[in-house]
Design an enzyme around this catalytic site. Structure first.
Site, PDB file in Angstrom:
ATOM      1  N   ARG A 236       0.853  -1.183   0.000  1.00 25.75           N
ATOM      2  CA  ARG A 236       0.000   0.000   0.000  1.00 25.75           C
ATOM      3  C   ARG A 236       0.892   1.236   0.000  1.00 25.75           C
ATOM      4  O   ARG A 236       1.940   1.269   0.663  1.00 25.75           O
ATOM      5  CB  ARG A 236      -0.895   0.046   1.242  1.00 25.75           C
ATOM      6  CG  ARG A 236      -2.096  -0.874   1.196  1.00 25.75           C
ATOM      7  CD  ARG A 236      -3.126  -0.455   0.137  1.00 25.75           C
ATOM      8  NE  ARG A 236      -4.295  -1.309   0.144  1.00 25.75           N
ATOM      9  CZ  ARG A 236      -4.478  -2.369  -0.665  1.00 25.75           C
ATOM     10  NH1 ARG A 236      -3.561  -2.696  -1.555  1.00 25.75           N
ATOM     11  NH2 ARG A 236      -5.583  -3.083  -0.595  1.00 25.75           N
ATOM     12  N   GLU A 265      -4.087   7.219  -4.673  1.00 23.96           N
ATOM     13  CA  GLU A 265      -4.298   6.730  -6.048  1.00 23.96           C
ATOM     14  C   GLU A 265      -5.639   7.223  -6.589  1.00 23.96           C
ATOM     15  O   GLU A 265      -6.604   7.292  -5.832  1.00 23.96           O
ATOM     16  CB  GLU A 265      -4.319   5.185  -6.059  1.00 23.96           C
ATOM     17  CG  GLU A 265      -2.987   4.585  -5.669  1.00 23.96           C
ATOM     18  CD  GLU A 265      -3.048   3.059  -5.557  1.00 23.96           C
ATOM     19  OE1 GLU A 265      -4.064   2.453  -5.970  1.00 23.96           O
ATOM     20  OE2 GLU A 265      -2.085   2.476  -5.036  1.00 23.96           O
ATOM     21  N   HIS A 283      -1.112   0.093  -9.926  1.00 25.53           N
ATOM     22  CA  HIS A 283      -1.773  -0.884  -9.037  1.00 25.53           C
ATOM     23  C   HIS A 283      -2.251  -2.113  -9.827  1.00 25.53           C
ATOM     24  O   HIS A 283      -3.445  -2.434  -9.857  1.00 25.53           O
ATOM     25  CB  HIS A 283      -2.939  -0.223  -8.287  1.00 25.53           C
ATOM     26  CG  HIS A 283      -3.292  -0.929  -7.003  1.00 25.53           C
ATOM     27  ND1 HIS A 283      -3.761  -0.276  -5.893  1.00 25.53           N
ATOM     28  CD2 HIS A 283      -3.249  -2.242  -6.649  1.00 25.53           C
ATOM     29  CE1 HIS A 283      -3.997  -1.148  -4.922  1.00 25.53           C
ATOM     30  NE2 HIS A 283      -3.686  -2.360  -5.359  1.00 25.53           N
TER      31      HIS A 283
HETATM   32  C1  DGY Z   1      -5.897  -6.032  -2.784  1.00 26.81           C
HETATM   33  O1  DGY Z   1      -6.557  -7.037  -3.070  1.00 26.81           O
HETATM   34  O2  DGY Z   1      -5.814  -5.591  -1.642  1.00 26.81           O
HETATM   35  C2  DGY Z   1      -5.192  -5.345  -3.907  1.00 26.81           C
HETATM   36  O3  DGY Z   1      -4.529  -4.232  -3.542  1.00 26.81           O
HETATM   37  C3  DGY Z   1      -6.128  -5.086  -5.060  1.00 26.81           C
HETATM   38  O4  DGY Z   1      -5.889  -6.146  -5.854  1.00 26.81           O
END
Ligand code: DGY
Length: 317
Positions: A236, A265, A283
């Site tokens: 993240r 984002e 992402h």
């Molecule tokens: C998640 O699943 O947490 C990802 O960041 C999105 O695929």
């Protein structure tokens, strides 16, 4: 009567088709993002919500959800977009989708390691801008992965999958986690993040975003990395302080970064775009057809379990 399910975004066709078999689906036909008031309006009278990482289910949204909502099944492994405490307080079940995106995300971490280490962003720019003059013995030199120490911050499922791939590239695995992980005896466990950083030529961020990890990669911790280290992040964006990361890239303390996740984002810090040593992706961690189908089916499994009176396998609140 089939339970009423709000699906907040467009999902893969096969997932939507399966959802329609068991649920009375309220779809988001435009696939536009919903702000709090739109989400609350759409949630009126529904029994469950199939949400994604673009839905901000913070404490005030959860406190205001209609009483009909009993479960939020997130189409994600991360749950930092959902206030789990607030959900518990209202007795709303929350589930996620672990396991099914582990390999896809670990693949992207390796892409970032290679892309950052080998100067892929500058190389691609030279091709696209037609500025590649010729092959040169000293031109566009990157850094080898082989024999280097890879520090993994967060040795959960994805961290372990990154380690497995990195071993195939001849990297030496170090990691920091709450505790040592069984099956990782050939890797070096570090009790503290500071110790991991001091022993990492490359750092892969694979921890969840929590109150403890948010902002933990900052000016002070980055300074603990050896000069010329490379940092990649598939976890993240908020684990990293952008000012500190950009300063480390600008001074050359870091040789390069590979980032698939960002603060705020998709409105990322625009300075990243100007840095030739930043290899950047939007992402894409779980973005394969197979993985997004599997995530959708896993979310539906959790919803099916709940509405059949079983405990959903991926209950996190
Ligand atoms: C998640 O699943 O947490 C990802 O960041 C999105 O695929």
């Amino acid at each position: 009567m089939a339970p009423k399910l709000l699906i907040t975004r467009k999902l893969p066709n096969d997932v939507e088709a399966r959802a329609a078999v068991s649920f009375d689906v309220c779809p988001n036909l435009t696939d536009g993002l919903m702000d709090q008031s739109a989400l609350l309006a759409r949630a009126e009278g529904v029994d469950g919500i199939l949400a994604t990482v673009t839905d901000r289910l913070d404490a005030s949204t959860i406190a205001t959800l209609p009483a009909s909502v009993k479960i939020i099944a997130s189409f994600s492994v991360g749950t930092d977009h959902i206030d789990l405490e607030a959900a518990r307080a209202r007795g709303i079940i929350v589930t996620n989708t672990p396991d099914v995106l582990t390999d896809a995300t670990a693949d992207i971490a390796l892409l970032l390691l290679l892309g950052a280490a080998r100067g892929a962003a500058s190389g691609m720019a030279a091709i696209r801008d037609n500025t590649w003059a010729n092959w040169a013995p000293t031109g566009m030199l990157g850094i080898s992965l082989t024999g280097k120490r890879l520090g993994i911050y967060g040795m959960g499922r994805i961290g372990q999958a990154v380690a497995a791939r990195a071993r195939a590239f001849g990297m030496l695995i170090h990691y920091h986690n709450r505790h040592a992980v069984k099956g990782q005896e050939d890797a070096t466990f570090h009790q503290t993040l500071a110790s991991l950083l001091a022993h990492s030529d490359f750092l892969s961020i694979n921890c969840a975003s929590t109150a403890q990890t948010r902002g933990s990669i900052n000016a002070q911790t980055l300074a603990a990395l050896p000069h010329g280290a490379i940092v990649v992040n598939t976890a993240r964006g908020d684990i990293v302080n952008d000012d500190a990361l950009i300063a480390s890239l600008t001074t050359g303390h870091l040789a390069a970064v590979g980032l698939d996740v960002f603060n705020n984002e998709p409105n990322i810090d625009p300075r990243y775009r100007t840095l030739p040593n930043a290899f950047l992706l939007p992402h894409l961690g779980s973005a394969t057809q197979e993985t997004r189908n599997a995530m959708g089916f896993r979310a539906l499994d959790n919803l099916d379990d709940y509405f059949a009176g079983r405990v959903p396998r991926d209950r996190v609140a």
